[in-house]
Enzyme design. Structure first.
Site, PDB file in Angstrom:
ATOM      1  N   TYR A  89      16.406  22.724 -69.481  1.00 49.84           N
ATOM      2  CA  TYR A  89      16.988  23.741 -68.554  1.00 49.84           C
ATOM      3  C   TYR A  89      18.324  24.344 -69.164  1.00 49.84           C
ATOM      4  O   TYR A  89      19.281  23.495 -69.555  1.00 49.84           O
ATOM      5  CB  TYR A  89      17.436  23.102 -67.092  1.00 49.84           C
ATOM      6  CG  TYR A  89      18.170  24.315 -66.268  1.00 49.84           C
ATOM      7  CD1 TYR A  89      17.249  25.096 -65.579  1.00 49.84           C
ATOM      8  CD2 TYR A  89      19.336  24.088 -65.861  1.00 49.84           C
ATOM      9  CE1 TYR A  89      18.004  26.032 -64.776  1.00 49.84           C
ATOM     10  CE2 TYR A  89      20.043  24.881 -64.930  1.00 49.84           C
ATOM     11  CZ  TYR A  89      19.446  26.034 -64.510  1.00 49.84           C
ATOM     12  OH  TYR A  89      19.875  26.747 -63.550  1.00 49.84           O
ATOM     13  N   LYS A 103      15.812  23.517 -55.711  1.00 43.75           N
ATOM     14  CA  LYS A 103      14.449  23.866 -55.675  1.00 43.75           C
ATOM     15  C   LYS A 103      13.385  23.170 -54.708  1.00 43.75           C
ATOM     16  O   LYS A 103      13.432  23.442 -53.685  1.00 43.75           O
ATOM     17  CB  LYS A 103      14.164  23.691 -57.316  1.00 43.75           C
ATOM     18  CG  LYS A 103      15.145  23.601 -58.200  1.00 43.75           C
ATOM     19  CD  LYS A 103      15.373  25.620 -58.486  1.00 43.75           C
ATOM     20  CE  LYS A 103      16.635  25.710 -59.266  1.00 43.75           C
ATOM     21  NZ  LYS A 103      16.830  25.111 -60.582  1.00 43.75           N
ATOM     22  N   ARG A 109      35.110  13.315 -48.189  1.00 43.95           N
ATOM     23  CA  ARG A 109      34.779  13.261 -49.618  1.00 43.95           C
ATOM     24  C   ARG A 109      33.983  12.073 -49.970  1.00 43.95           C
ATOM     25  O   ARG A 109      33.073  11.933 -50.799  1.00 43.95           O
ATOM     26  CB  ARG A 109      35.789  13.511 -50.627  1.00 43.95           C
ATOM     27  CG  ARG A 109      35.351  13.570 -51.961  1.00 43.95           C
ATOM     28  CD  ARG A 109      36.497  14.114 -53.071  1.00 43.95           C
ATOM     29  NE  ARG A 109      37.937  14.007 -52.608  1.00 43.95           N
ATOM     30  CZ  ARG A 109      38.633  12.965 -52.738  1.00 43.95           C
ATOM     31  NH1 ARG A 109      38.196  11.834 -52.928  1.00 43.95           N
ATOM     32  NH2 ARG A 109      39.918  13.253 -52.050  1.00 43.95           N
ATOM     33  N   ASP A 150      15.129  14.427 -65.580  1.00 47.17           N
ATOM     34  CA  ASP A 150      15.560  15.755 -64.560  1.00 47.17           C
ATOM     35  C   ASP A 150      14.204  15.785 -64.146  1.00 47.17           C
ATOM     36  O   ASP A 150      13.097  16.508 -64.691  1.00 47.17           O
ATOM     37  CB  ASP A 150      16.028  16.736 -65.383  1.00 47.17           C
ATOM     38  CG  ASP A 150      16.173  18.158 -64.456  1.00 47.17           C
ATOM     39  OD1 ASP A 150      15.388  18.271 -63.482  1.00 47.17           O
ATOM     40  OD2 ASP A 150      16.907  19.002 -64.851  1.00 47.17           O
TER      41      ASP A 150
HETATM   42  C1  PLP Z   1      17.864  24.602 -61.456  1.00 47.49           C
HETATM   43  C2  PLP Z   1      17.693  23.618 -62.367  1.00 47.49           C
HETATM   44  C3  PLP Z   1      18.837  22.768 -62.676  1.00 47.49           C
HETATM   45  C4  PLP Z   1      20.307  23.125 -62.238  1.00 47.49           C
HETATM   46  O1  PLP Z   1      20.570  22.876 -60.865  1.00 47.49           O
HETATM   47  P1  PLP Z   1      21.401  23.841 -59.918  1.00 47.49           P
HETATM   48  O2  PLP Z   1      21.058  23.276 -58.527  1.00 47.49           O
HETATM   49  O3  PLP Z   1      21.009  25.277 -60.374  1.00 47.49           O
HETATM   50  O4  PLP Z   1      23.004  23.407 -60.469  1.00 47.49           O
HETATM   51  C5  PLP Z   1      18.666  21.708 -63.584  1.00 47.49           C
HETATM   52  N1  PLP Z   1      17.418  21.251 -64.199  1.00 47.49           N
HETATM   53  C6  PLP Z   1      16.276  22.027 -63.540  1.00 47.49           C
HETATM   54  C7  PLP Z   1      14.968  21.709 -64.209  1.00 47.49           C
HETATM   55  C8  PLP Z   1      16.651  23.194 -62.841  1.00 47.49           C
HETATM   56  O5  PLP Z   1      15.391  23.900 -62.680  1.00 47.49           O
END
Ligand code: PLP
Length: 387
Positions: free
Chosen positions: A105, A202, A53, A177
Site C-alpha cells: 500500500y 475498508k 486515551r 496487512d
Molecule cells: C487503506 C489501506 C491502508 C491505510 O489505511 P488508512 O486507514 O487509510 O490509514 C493500509 N493498507 C492497505 C492495504 C490499505 O488498503
C-alpha cells in the site's frame, strides 16, 4: 464468552464478537461512552477506567472483537490504518532491518521510506510472492517482515505460512496487512504471523463512514509493547467511531460472502470480454500463486483489477468515468461498488519507474465490488466498456 469459542462459524463470531449485554441496563449494543474521564471514589479507586486515551469501554468492546475475528488474544484500535502501521514501526531502533513486500500500500511504503529510513532503519523491498526472496534478505539484524496478500492493485499472493516457517527460531516478527482479505477469508495469526494489521476503514468498517486501524496479536509481550505505544502516542479512535465499527463487524461474514459472489461473477465476465486484456483476481485458475490463494484463503474476495485491449490512457479514463452504479472513488471494501484508476489516483504517488516495474500501467483499472446484485454491476461495466 461467545467470542472465545473457535468452533463457531465466522458469521456467528462476527455477530457476537466483543459485545456483551450492558451490565447496567441489559442494552444489547455496547453504549457509546462519550466521556474523556471517569470519576474515582477515592484516589486510585475506580472501575478500571481513568482516562479515555488509555481506555474507553466502547473501544474495549471493539478491541475484544478485533482479537476474536483474527483468532488472536489481543486487539488494539488506532485512529487510522497508518497509525497502526506506525505503532509497529515505533518498536524498531536504528540499525534494525525490515523486509517488506515490493508492492505495498503506497502510504505504508511512504511511511517507511520518508520517516523510518532516515532514522537509520534499513528496508529491503522484495517480491514476497517467492518466499526465497525473503530468505535471501534475512540476516541477524532483521527485526520485522511486513507482508500484504493479496496486494494492491495487482492481487499478488504471498504464502504466509512459508514465510512464517522461514522465521522460525529467528527473532524477527512477521506482520501481515490483512486489509484486502479480511479475517473472513484469511487468518494470518493461524498461519504463523505475529501481528495482523487492518485498515478498518475498508472491509471491517464496511460502510465507507469511518477511518480507523487495528492491530491483532497473540502474545502478551507484543501486545504490551504496542498497547504502551497506543497510550503514549495517543492515535486512538473516538467512541462513536468504535460504535460504528462494532455495528459494521456484525455483517462482515455476510458482506464478504456477497463481495466474493460479485468478485467471481465479474472477474469471469471480464475475462471473457473482448475489450479486456488481462484480469487480476486470485480466484482465476492460472493466476500467479492461485494454488497458494486457494489453500490460504476461504474465497478470493471482491477486489479486481483489469487492463483494456486498447491500452491508451483515454480508453481506461473513459471506462472509469462512464460507470453509474460503480462510484469513481479511492478506497475500497464498502457496501457500495467503487471504480478507480490506480496510475492517476491511488498510486499516483508511486514513482513512474516503480509503477512500470510493478505493472501498474495507464490501462489498469481497479474495482471494489460492493454487495449490490451481480447482474446490475455487470450491466454497468458492460455499458461503460461500450461507452
Ligand atoms: C487503506 C489501506 C491502508 C491505510 O489505511 P488508512 O486507514 O487509510 O490509514 C493500509 N493498507 C492497505 C492495504 C490499505 O488498503
Amino acid at each position: 464468552m461467545s467470542n472465545e469459542n473457535k468452533t463457531q462459524g465466522f458469521s456467528t463470531l462476527a455477530v457476537h464478537a466483543g459485545v456483551e449485554p450492558d451490565p447496567g441496563t441489559g442494552a444489547i449494543m455496547t453504549p457509546v461512552y462519550m466521556t474523556s474521564t471517569y470519576v474515582q471514589e477515592g484516589i486510585g479507586q475506580h472501575k478500571g477506567y481513568e482516562y479515555s486515551r488509555s481506555s474507553n469501554p466502547t473501544r474495549d468492546a471493539l478491541e475484544a472483537a478485533f482479537a476474536a475475528l483474527e483468532g488472536g488474544q489481543h486487539g488494539l484500535a488506532f485512529s487510522s490504518g497508518l497509525a497502526a502501521v506506525d505503532a509497529v514501526m515505533m518498536t524498531l531502533r536504528p540499525g534494525d532491518e525490515v523486509i517488506a513486500g515490493d508492492d505495498l500500500y503506497g502510504g505504508t511504503r511512504r511511511l517507511f521510506t520518508t520517516h523510518y529510513e532516515p532514522l537509520g532503519i534499513r528496508f529491503h523491498f522484495v517480491d514476497t510472492q517467492d518466499a526465497a526472496n525473503v530468505a535471501a534478505a534475512l540476516n541477524d539484524r532483521t527485526r520485522l517482515v511486513w507482508l500484504e496478500t493479496p496486494t494492491n492493485p495487482l492481487m499478488r499472493i504471498t504464502d504466509i505460512a512459508a514465510v512464517a516457517q522461514l522465521l522460525e527460531g529467528h527473532s524477527a516478527k512477521l506482520a501481515v496487512d490483512n486489509t484486502f482479505a479480511t479475517p473472513a477469508l484469511q487468518r494470518p495469526l493461524e498461519c504463523g504471523a505475529d501481528i495482523v494489521m487492518h485498515s478498518v476503514t475498508k472491509y471491517l468498517g464496511g460502510h465507507s463512514d469511518v477511518v480507523m486501524g487495528a492491530l491483532m496479536t497473540k502474545d502478551a509481550e507484543t501486545d504490551a509493547a504496542l498497547r504502551t505505544l497506543q497510550n503514549n502516542v495517543g492515535a486512538i479512535p473516538g467512541p462513536m467511531d468504535c460504535f460504528l465499527v462494532l455495528r459494521g463487524i456484525k455483517t462482515l461474514g455476510i458482506r464478504v460472502r456477497q463481495h466474493c459472489v460479485n468478485g467471481r461473477a465479474i472477474a469471469e465476465w471480464l475475462a471473457a470480454h473482448p475489450k479486456v486484456e488481462k484480469v487480476y483476481w486470485p480466484g482465476l485458475p492460472g493466476s500467479p500463486n492461485h494454488d497458494v490463494a486457494a489453500r490460504q484463503m476461504n474465497d478470493f474476495g471482491g477486489m479486481i483489477s483489469f487492463t483494456l485491449a486498447d491500452d491508451s490512457l483515454a480508453a481506461s479514463r473513459k471506462v472509469c468515468e462512464s460507470t453509474k452504479v460503480f462510484a469513481l472513488a479511492e478506497s475500497l471494501g464498502g457496501v457500495e461498488s467503487l471504480i478507480e484508476h490506480p496510475a492517476l489516483m491511488t498510486h499516483a504517488s508511486v514513482p513512474a519507474d516503480q509503477r512500470a516495474k510493478l505493472g501498474i500501467n495507464d490501462s489498469l483499472i481497479r474495482i471494489s465490488c460492493g454487495v449490490e446484485d451481480s447482474e446490475d454491476l455487470i450491466a454497468d461495466l458492460a455499458q461503460a466498456l461500450d461507452a
